[in-house]
Design an enzyme around this catalytic site. Structure first.
Site, PDB file in Angstrom:
ATOM      1  N   TYR A   1       0.864  -1.148   0.100  1.00 29.72           N
ATOM      2  CA  TYR A   1      -0.024  -0.094   0.009  1.00 29.72           C
ATOM      3  C   TYR A   1       0.861   1.336  -0.043  1.00 29.72           C
ATOM      4  O   TYR A   1       1.048   1.838  -0.955  1.00 29.72           O
ATOM      5  CB  TYR A   1      -0.796   0.199   1.266  1.00 29.72           C
ATOM      6  CG  TYR A   1      -2.411  -0.699   1.026  1.00 29.72           C
ATOM      7  CD1 TYR A   1      -2.524  -1.834   0.457  1.00 29.72           C
ATOM      8  CD2 TYR A   1      -3.303  -0.255   1.648  1.00 29.72           C
ATOM      9  CE1 TYR A   1      -3.765  -2.353   0.073  1.00 29.72           C
ATOM     10  CE2 TYR A   1      -4.652  -0.718   1.444  1.00 29.72           C
ATOM     11  CZ  TYR A   1      -4.798  -1.898   0.840  1.00 29.72           C
ATOM     12  OH  TYR A   1      -6.229  -2.272   0.514  1.00 29.72           O
TER      13      TYR A   1
ATOM     14  N   GLU B   1      -8.391  -4.301   8.542  1.00 30.07           N
ATOM     15  CA  GLU B   1      -7.120  -4.152   9.347  1.00 30.07           C
ATOM     16  C   GLU B   1      -7.334  -3.164  10.672  1.00 30.07           C
ATOM     17  O   GLU B   1      -6.827  -3.613  11.544  1.00 30.07           O
ATOM     18  CB  GLU B   1      -6.174  -3.408   8.635  1.00 30.07           C
ATOM     19  CG  GLU B   1      -4.991  -3.052   9.193  1.00 30.07           C
ATOM     20  CD  GLU B   1      -3.889  -2.167   8.254  1.00 30.07           C
ATOM     21  OE1 GLU B   1      -4.498  -1.413   7.215  1.00 30.07           O
ATOM     22  OE2 GLU B   1      -2.842  -2.019   8.670  1.00 30.07           O
TER      23      GLU B   1
ATOM     24  N   SER C   1      -3.155   6.569  10.689  1.00 30.83           N
ATOM     25  CA  SER C   1      -2.649   7.136  11.926  1.00 30.83           C
ATOM     26  C   SER C   1      -3.855   7.709  12.911  1.00 30.83           C
ATOM     27  O   SER C   1      -4.943   8.053  12.479  1.00 30.83           O
ATOM     28  CB  SER C   1      -1.783   8.342  11.336  1.00 30.83           C
ATOM     29  OG  SER C   1      -2.334   9.320  10.867  1.00 30.83           O
TER      30      SER C   1
END
Lengths: 356, 403
Positions: free
Chosen positions: B138, B253, B384
């Site tokens: 990615y 994920e 993040s």
């Protein structure tokens, strides 16, 4: 929001509809303007009792519905959102002392009257401005009680005090030997120092050695429910405001600095709600109640403290005006943070409960 | 005739529980008790002991490493209820699930949703058997949080794509057999020019260089593609559908990265227990350093509130039949608390908690240091904390974007 059953959903919806329509913050403004030290409207409390709210944690055999603490918490949260002033929280806490520690006769005498709204009751523990249940000097001798309790919630208008003495909890009806000294706090609610001088006191003998702790845990959780409603309301109001207020030709909610602050507050509010609902569920389940209650009030203190400050800051100058509601939440927040355990007290208690 | 898996799916829960117990008794090697490592399938080399191999093959043959995946592709075909029973019994036996990694956590669920029948038949069974390791292509040097800025180009050459470019932070790239990759098939549209492509890591032109991190470990790699030929049948979905598929995979994920339960298991001893071993206690058994004691209690209260929140999110999602909005806070809160805990552990241990190597440190102390440093990645990868905040503000709170 915890997953609710049908009965709880109905109760929550009823409470939300009532507070929204019958008891918005403008009603609190009227009560405040009256200057009455009782700071709640007796007819409003009668309505609450008619809706069954005064008996939610009281067994059916004594006139309550016995819906449990999660149900009680749902109602209290809604009251917190609109700053509805009432003796419901204080009375529910006091009633729990009788449910847990009362004899059959004491239960039969008091619980039906509490459930019907006829009797308003409150818990009187602390003898200093800071919560310190291990430092009690009040004594009972020959069936009469002597001592002074500080900053007792909803003392004006209470018919019955549940009083912590050195050797346990006592039921003390208002009247001879009970004197109130009004203490006006920043939240403008109902508080008084209560002086007991030779009043008749009837001991709660069936609750075991930790009765006071058990009652205080319930007080912590139910107080945290009011705080949860306040925190949710401050968050929602602030978010609405950020979506409307235009500066630099942009609505404030488009600024990333503000988006990230709101995301942080949203996360904290989620933790607070989980902790508070976890406290209610622990009481209902009778499992690890002290730990869960401590976590509930500690998280309520932490998050409402932060939200009540940020609520003002994010509203800017108008948040500091009496015309806007957000300041009421700040003032009430600090009173509740100090009640039944400041953050420092609760962390110490959590550590003790965890053997460190 | 009904297969064993059909019987599992419909069997009475208690009968199934007995079957699981018997399976564990017959197949789980004692020497692996309590030896599970949730990250081994991603971050360790592929060498296995005989016991590890036999346990992986036993679980793989039943599809129980991927218990709820469809049996027709090698999964366990279990209902959620039966899968929960399986997990309970594994936990009781202190047995781990040996089949994991990105194939299980991210790629498999995504391929089951978007892959062609041929792709599912080719790729899902080896994942279920734990035979193939997948890595994630990615991020790129100029496409981190702004992932859609990726530039790795897949040029249409008729019967194949020719791939050129560079990926980075490829977790476990040096040990992976295959890579699920976001590539650019069209330069004219930032999002719709992205496609989802499967690349064999042993193809000519693929080069992997491990990156040494502050932890001293090299769990991440740079991956270079230099004229790599990739067959057309390795395209998942349509050309230009890569951003949609890629985002779906990121949801898997995040779900895995934020799981409070698995994080709690990884954390081991409580902070209070650690503190009692490393610092003085008073005559009442309290941690004598009042400030430290307060900070530990402060942490543990918030950690408990987080665990309650993870539980509530799961209950709400189940009751609503969709993802609860508070799920959006789990990744950012869980990872922050995990880092806070690692820092507090070092503070409790003092310099004994900063050992790098050599004598005088326990394995747990040395592992703690590497974990503390590795843990800095948790608030950066998988979206993040800042990206999580954007998502919460825009998608949950409805705060407008700059537009």
């Amino acid at each position: 929001m915890a997953v609710l059953n049908e009965e709880q959903t109905m109760l929550r919806d009823m409470a939300r509809e009532w507070t929204t329509n019958e008891s918005p913050v403008t009603e609190w403004r009227k009560v405040r303007a009256s200057g009455d030290p009782q700071a709640w409207d007796a007819s409003v409390y009668a309505t609450m009792a008619e809706m069954g709210w005064a008996g939610i944690i009281i067994p059916e055999e004594h006139g309550g519905s016995d819906f449990g603490w999660l149900s009680a918490g749902l109602v209290v949260e809604e009251l917190g959102k609109t700053l509805t002033a009432s003796p419901l929280i204080a009375t529910t806490i006091a009633a729990s002392a009788i449910v847990l520690g009362g004899s059959d006769a004491q239960k039969a005498e008091w619980l039906p009257k509490i459930a019907s709204g006829e009797v308003v009751a409150t818990l009187a523990v602390d003898e200093s401005p800071r919560h310190a249940p291990s430092k009690i000097e009040t004594t009972v001798s020959g069936g009469t009680i002597s001592g002074t309790k500080k900053f007792v919630h909803e003392a004006h208008g209470a018919h019955l005090f549940v009083v912590a003495a050195k050797d346990g909890l006592y039921l003390v009806p208002s009247g001879d030997g009970v004197t109130l000294h009004d203490r006006k706090l920043a939240d403008m609610r109902n508080h008084a120092d209560v002086e007991f001088a030779g009043a008749a006191a009837d001991k709660l003998t069936d609750g075991g050695d930790d009765l006071l702790d058990q009652v205080l845990d319930r007080a912590r959780v139910l107080t945290a429910c009011e705080m949860l409603g306040m925190a949710q309301q401050v968050f929602d109001t602030t978010l609405d405001y950020l979506k409307q207020r235009v500066q630099f030709s942009q609505v404030l909610s488009t600024f990333q600095a503000l988006q990230h602050r709101m995301a942080d507050l949203f996360a904290d509010l989620a933790l607070m709600r989980s902790a508070v609902e976890g406290g209610l569920q622990a009481i209902d389940a009778g499992f690890l109640t002290s730990q869960a209650a401590t976590i509930a009030k500690a998280e309520a203190n932490r998050v409402l403290h932060q939200l009540s400050r940020e609520g003002i800051q994010l509203h800017g100058g108008i948040g500091m005006t009496d015309e806007y509601d957000v300041g009421f939440y700040l003032k009430r927040a600090r009173v509740l943070e100090s009640s039944f355990g400041s953050t420092g007290f609760l962390k110490d208690r959590y550590a003790r409960l965890s053997d460190y | 005739m009904a297969s064993q898996k059909d019987i599992d799916r419909t069997s009475d829960p208690e009968t199934f529980r007995q079957e699981v117990r018997q399976f564990i008794a017959e197949n789980f090697p004692d020497e692996l008790k309590s030896k599970g490592n949730a990250l081994a399938a991603v971050e360790g080399p592929a060498t296995e002991t005989a016991a590890q191999k036999s346990w992986r093959e036993a679980m793989g043959s039943r599809g129980w490493g991927t218990p709820t995946w469809p049996a027709e592709y090698g999964g366990g075909g279990l209902s959620r209820k039966h899968a929960a029973i399986l997990n309970e019994e594994l936990a009781k036996a202190k047995a781990h699930n040996p089949i994991g990694g990105m194939g299980v956590m991210m790629f498999g669920p995504t391929l089951l949703e978007y892959g062609s029948e041929e792709q599912k038949r080719e790729h899902i069974p080896p994942i279920c058997r734990g035979e193939i390791r997948w890595c994630q292509g990615y991020s790129e040097p100029n496409a981190g949080s702004d992932l859609a800025n990726l530039q790795t180009m897949a040029e249409d050459k008729g019967d194949h794509y020719l791939v050129n470019g560079q990926k980075t932070w490829t977790s476990g790239g040096q040990w992976a057999d295959k890579c699920f990759c976001l590539v650019r098939t069209d330069r004219s549209d930032k999002h719709k020019g992205i496609s989802f492509l499967l690349i064999d890591m042993d193809s000519p032109g693929v080069e992997v260089r491990p990156i040494q991190m502050i932890s001293g470990m090299s769990p991440f790699c740079e991956t270079f593609f230099d004229d790599v030929k990739v067959p057309k049948e390795n395209l998942v979905g349509e050309e230009g559908q890569g951003w949609t598929i890629g985002k779906r995979l990121l949801q898997h994920e995040r779900t895995n990265l934020s799981g409070g339960g698995s994080m709690a298991r990884m954390m081991g001893a409580s902070l209070a227990d650690i503190a009692k071993r490393y610092v003085e206690t008073d005559s009442d058994g309290r941690i004598a350093d009042a400030v430290l004691r307060d900070r530990i209690a402060d942490f543990e209260i918030r950690w408990n509130a987080f665990l309650l929140t993870a539980r509530r999110a799961a209950q709400e999602s189940k009751a609503q039949g969709g993802v609860s909005e508070i799920s959006s806070v789990l990744k950012k809160v869980g990872t922050k608390l995990g880092q806070e805990r690692a820092e507090l552990t070092i503070e409790i241990m003092g310099l004994q908690g900063l050992g790098w190597e050599g004598e005088g440190f326990t394995q747990a102390e040395l592992a703690g240091v590497r974990g503390w440093l590795f843990g800095k990645a948790t608030t950066i990868y998988g979206g993040s904390t800042e990206i999580q905040n954007n998502i919460i503000a825009k998608r949950v709170l409805g705060m407008l974007d700059h537009q």
